[in-house]
Write an enzyme that holds these catalytic residues in place. Structure first.
Site, mmCIF file in Angstrom:
data_model
loop_
_atom_site.group_PDB
_atom_site.id
_atom_site.type_symbol
_atom_site.label_atom_id
_atom_site.label_comp_id
_atom_site.label_asym_id
_atom_site.label_seq_id
_atom_site.Cartn_x
_atom_site.Cartn_y
_atom_site.Cartn_z
ATOM 1 N N GLY A 291 60.699 43.539 21.187
ATOM 2 C CA GLY A 291 60.496 43.495 19.477
ATOM 3 C C GLY A 291 61.728 42.536 19.314
ATOM 4 O O GLY A 291 62.399 41.953 20.100
ATOM 5 N N GLY A 294 64.900 44.057 20.352
ATOM 6 C CA GLY A 294 65.315 44.740 21.522
ATOM 7 C C GLY A 294 63.989 44.659 22.582
ATOM 8 O O GLY A 294 62.991 44.021 22.119
ATOM 9 N N GLU A 295 64.217 45.104 23.738
ATOM 10 C CA GLU A 295 63.224 45.175 24.835
ATOM 11 C C GLU A 295 63.068 46.786 25.095
ATOM 12 O O GLU A 295 63.791 47.501 25.032
ATOM 13 C CB GLU A 295 63.668 44.703 26.196
ATOM 14 C CG GLU A 295 64.203 43.323 25.806
ATOM 15 C CD GLU A 295 63.299 42.194 25.751
ATOM 16 O OE1 GLU A 295 62.107 42.314 25.762
ATOM 17 O OE2 GLU A 295 63.519 41.084 25.377
ATOM 18 N N GLY A 405 54.753 56.933 24.927
ATOM 19 C CA GLY A 405 53.741 57.345 23.818
ATOM 20 C C GLY A 405 52.374 56.680 24.070
ATOM 21 O O GLY A 405 51.560 57.091 23.268
ATOM 22 N N ASP A 408 50.447 50.409 22.045
ATOM 23 C CA ASP A 408 50.608 50.237 20.779
ATOM 24 C C ASP A 408 49.077 49.864 20.445
ATOM 25 O O ASP A 408 47.996 49.631 21.213
ATOM 26 C CB ASP A 408 51.385 49.124 20.486
ATOM 27 C CG ASP A 408 51.169 47.853 21.105
ATOM 28 O OD1 ASP A 408 49.777 47.175 21.008
ATOM 29 O OD2 ASP A 408 52.077 47.430 21.794
ATOM 30 N N ASP A 444 57.555 50.619 7.806
ATOM 31 C CA ASP A 444 57.333 49.367 8.670
ATOM 32 C C ASP A 444 56.366 49.771 9.632
ATOM 33 O O ASP A 444 56.350 49.290 10.934
ATOM 34 C CB ASP A 444 58.337 48.712 9.440
ATOM 35 C CG ASP A 444 58.378 47.396 10.183
ATOM 36 O OD1 ASP A 444 57.705 46.650 9.886
ATOM 37 O OD2 ASP A 444 59.043 47.026 11.037
ATOM 38 N N HIS A 446 53.473 48.976 11.036
ATOM 39 C CA HIS A 446 52.499 47.879 11.413
ATOM 40 C C HIS A 446 51.657 48.334 12.811
ATOM 41 O O HIS A 446 52.190 49.240 13.302
ATOM 42 C CB HIS A 446 52.984 46.543 11.508
ATOM 43 C CG HIS A 446 54.170 46.346 12.465
ATOM 44 N ND1 HIS A 446 53.974 46.183 13.796
ATOM 45 C CD2 HIS A 446 55.489 46.418 12.082
ATOM 46 C CE1 HIS A 446 55.164 46.281 14.592
ATOM 47 N NE2 HIS A 446 56.209 46.189 13.452
ATOM 48 N N ASP A 482 59.788 53.464 15.994
ATOM 49 C CA ASP A 482 60.792 52.233 15.464
ATOM 50 C C ASP A 482 60.932 52.486 13.899
ATOM 51 O O ASP A 482 60.164 52.441 12.876
ATOM 52 C CB ASP A 482 59.835 50.785 15.494
ATOM 53 C CG ASP A 482 60.991 49.694 15.186
ATOM 54 O OD1 ASP A 482 62.090 49.966 14.848
ATOM 55 O OD2 ASP A 482 60.405 48.628 15.311
ATOM 56 N N THR A 484 63.594 51.381 12.214
ATOM 57 C CA THR A 484 64.662 50.343 11.924
ATOM 58 C C THR A 484 64.713 50.249 10.311
ATOM 59 O O THR A 484 65.629 50.439 9.710
ATOM 60 C CB THR A 484 64.416 49.195 12.440
ATOM 61 O OG1 THR A 484 64.287 49.440 13.980
ATOM 62 C CG2 THR A 484 65.718 48.146 12.218
#
Length: 592
Positions: A291, A294-295, A405, A408, A444, A446, A482, A484
């Protein structure tokens, strides 16, 4: 000649006599005569005096007076303009202005005597007496006064500064709803017996709650002293300053950085190598995603998200996150952990938000195993991020150790329309549960922040406001990741990110589904990002419907597409994800 002169004088006398008679006749009339001419100043001399007396006593009372009876308006105005005239003050009571009495001057000192300084011995003695008085109770007082430590009981006891104690209490308050620890102010403010030589443990367990609890308290509700090890952050910092520590620590703001360490159950940063060794063989590490900030690496059966922060260099073109931002994300992640239904009286529960297993603050170079996994990913997929070998030795990271999980949504292959419906119903109810529990908004969501896996379960249970809901999964499970940009109300704080500080987020191309959703979200919130606007969750549900219609390929019919389009239209009328759960699209997915 002479006779002519006499005649001339006689004519003049006769004329004057006639004029005098006419003037006397006019004087007898009640007419006021005003003479408009400038008067010369009268100079009183001794020889004028008898003349005036003779004129006044001559009996010629018909002689007109040269003084006017009434003043002319212009003359009055001149006499009073700017200052008071003599005529005006003559008629007024004269009151002289009172003088303000001056302050009496100090008497002069006698000769040979010096000025003595003021004596405050009585005041000093009074305050010394007050300071020496020890309070056994304060208002409000604790139930058991024995829990308050009075005075210093031993020579090796250090009383921590009040600022550090209150700071620690604030961290307790922030994390109280995440971990369920007792955090009353009376307990935190009791004076702990902190040894001058505390032992800071660097061993870690796999449970965030166990590590945090063991680092901070061995007490119970009776008010026993808090555990000495790593108890006071300020003592730990003092000890670290006396030993060798990285130079970058000098630049940290210890308010947020120390709180971040506290939230992760540490008193000093670890290294990435030590963290990896506690979970797996470093050679088995595989990168699974990336992202902007980060990784993500697969470490054993878990996934580690590594986020750099507080550094000077830019990461992937962006300024690194600050420790206070990471602290909020840590608290938010741990708060969502509580939705997994570990408490006895569960009102809202679900397992659709990714579980955070461990949290670490690390410092140093990227581990060699991580660099190797990153380069393998770059060779296969083409990374858009900067190479992590550029990080300096003093770089700090927060490592989120989370459950795996799955893949994506962007890369996951859906098989049929049932899996697409299962995806939508799970996301909708999960958002509804988080809304009811914490006023949660993802903001967010997506297709890179939804993970999917097939784990063989056909149903999944949710608890929404005390009501249990079972839904069909068709073997598909989702995990939301995520947080954030998310907004949440923990009960103690409202955590959110001010998206107005990143205007580029709303400058995406028109017609792009994700960029349009950010702009719609801005319109809904009117850029008041702290407020609660659950409609933003509905906007991301519409985004997911668009993704299923335009971006994902799976086995579906034209009727299925019409149902998705109808759902997208009906979502416009819902104000929250909780409202959207009543849509007829999901009715046959609920299991009684």
């Amino acid at each position: 000649m002479g006779s002519r002169t006499v005649d001339l004088w006689s004519e003049i006398v006769a004329t004057e006599a006639e004029k005098g008679n006419q003037q006397s006749e006019k004087a007898s009339e009640p007419e006021i005569v005003v003479v408009y001419r400038r008067q010369k100043a009268n100079v009183n001399t001794h020889k004028d005096a008898p003349r005036r007396q003779s004129n006044s006593s001559s009996g010629n009372e018909n002689r007109p007076s040269l003084a006017p009876v009434k003043r002319i308006s212009w003359n009055r105005s001149l006499s009073t303009r700017g200052r008071t005239s003599i005529a005006a003050t003559a008629c007024a009571d004269y009151q002289p202005q009172r003088r303000i009495p001056r302050r009496k001057a100090k008497p002069p000192l006698p000769r040979g005597k010096a000025l003595q300084p003021p004596n405050f011995d009585k005041e000093r003695a009074y305050f010394q007496e007050v300071d020496s008085f020890e309070l056994l109770e304060e208002s409000p007082s604790p139930k058991k006064s024995g829990t308050w430590t009075v005075g210093v009981q031993a020579d090796n006891v250090v009383i921590p500064h009040l600022s550090s104690v209150l700071q620690k209490w604030l961290v307790y308050k922030k994390l109280n709803r995440s971990y369920g620890f007792p955090g009353s102010l009376s307990k935190i403010l009791e004076t702990p017996e902190v040894s001058k030589d505390p032992v800071c443990h660097d061993g870690f367990s796999n449970s965030v709650q166990t590590r945090f609890y063991s680092s901070f308290t061995d007490g119970d509700a009776t008010g026993m002293p808090i555990k000495e090890a790593c108890e006071d952050i300020e003592v730990a910092v003092t000890k670290l300053s006396l030993t060798s520590r990285p130079s970058s620590w000098d630049g940290h703001r210890w308010d947020s950085f120390s709180a971040l360490l506290t939230a992760c159950g540490q008193c000093a940063p670890s290294t990435l190598t030590n963290m990896l060794l506690s979970y797996c063989d470093p050679e088995s590490i595989v990168k699974v995603g990336e992202g902007t900030y980060g990784e993500a690496f697969k470490v054993g059966g878990n996934v580690c998200k590594i986020v750099p922060f507080d550094g000077d260099i830019r990461v992937n073109g962006e300024v690194q996150k600050k420790s206070e931002e990471l602290l909020e994300e840590v608290i938010l992640s741990c708060t969502l952990n509580r939705l997994r239904g570990q408490e006895s009286d569960v009102v809202n529960a679900c397992t659709s938000f990714i579980q955070t297993i461990d949290l670490r603050v690390c410092q140093g170079h990227y581990d060699a195993a991580l660099i190797s996994a990153w380069e393998d990913w770059d060779g296969e997929h083409g990374s858009e991020n900067d190479h992590p070998k550029e990080f300096p030795e003093n770089q700090c990271y927060v490592v989120f150790v989370q459950e795996h999980g799955g893949q994506d949504l962007e890369s996951f292959v859906l098989l049929n329309f049932d899996e697409a419906r299962s995806l939508l119903v799970q996301v909708t109810i999960a958002l509804a549960v988080a809304e009811a529990a914490y006023e949660f908004e993802h903001r967010d969501l997506h297709w890179g922040n939804i993970l999917l896996s097939r784990k063989g379960s056909n149903t999944l249970q949710f608890t929404l406001e005390g009501r249990q809901i079972n839904v069909k999964t068709f073997g598909l499970l989702i995990s939301i990741i995520d947080f954030t940009l998310s907004r949440i109300n923990t009960g103690e704080d409202i955590l959110f990110l001010d998206l107005s500080s990143d205007p580029e987020l709303f400058n995406g191309p028109k017609g792009d589904i994700q960029a349009d959703t950010y702009r719609k979200m801005r319109d809904v919130t009117d850029e008041c990002w702290e407020g609660s606007f659950p409609k933003t969750n509905v906007l991301w549900l519409q985004y997911l419907v668009d993704i299923l219609l335009r971006k994902k390929s799976y086995d579906k019919t034209s009727k299925d597409e019409r149902e998705l389009r109808s759902l997208k239209k009906r979502l416009n009328s819902y104000g929250s994800a909780k409202d959207a759960t009543s849509d007829p699209f999901f009715s046959d997915l609920f299991v009684s």
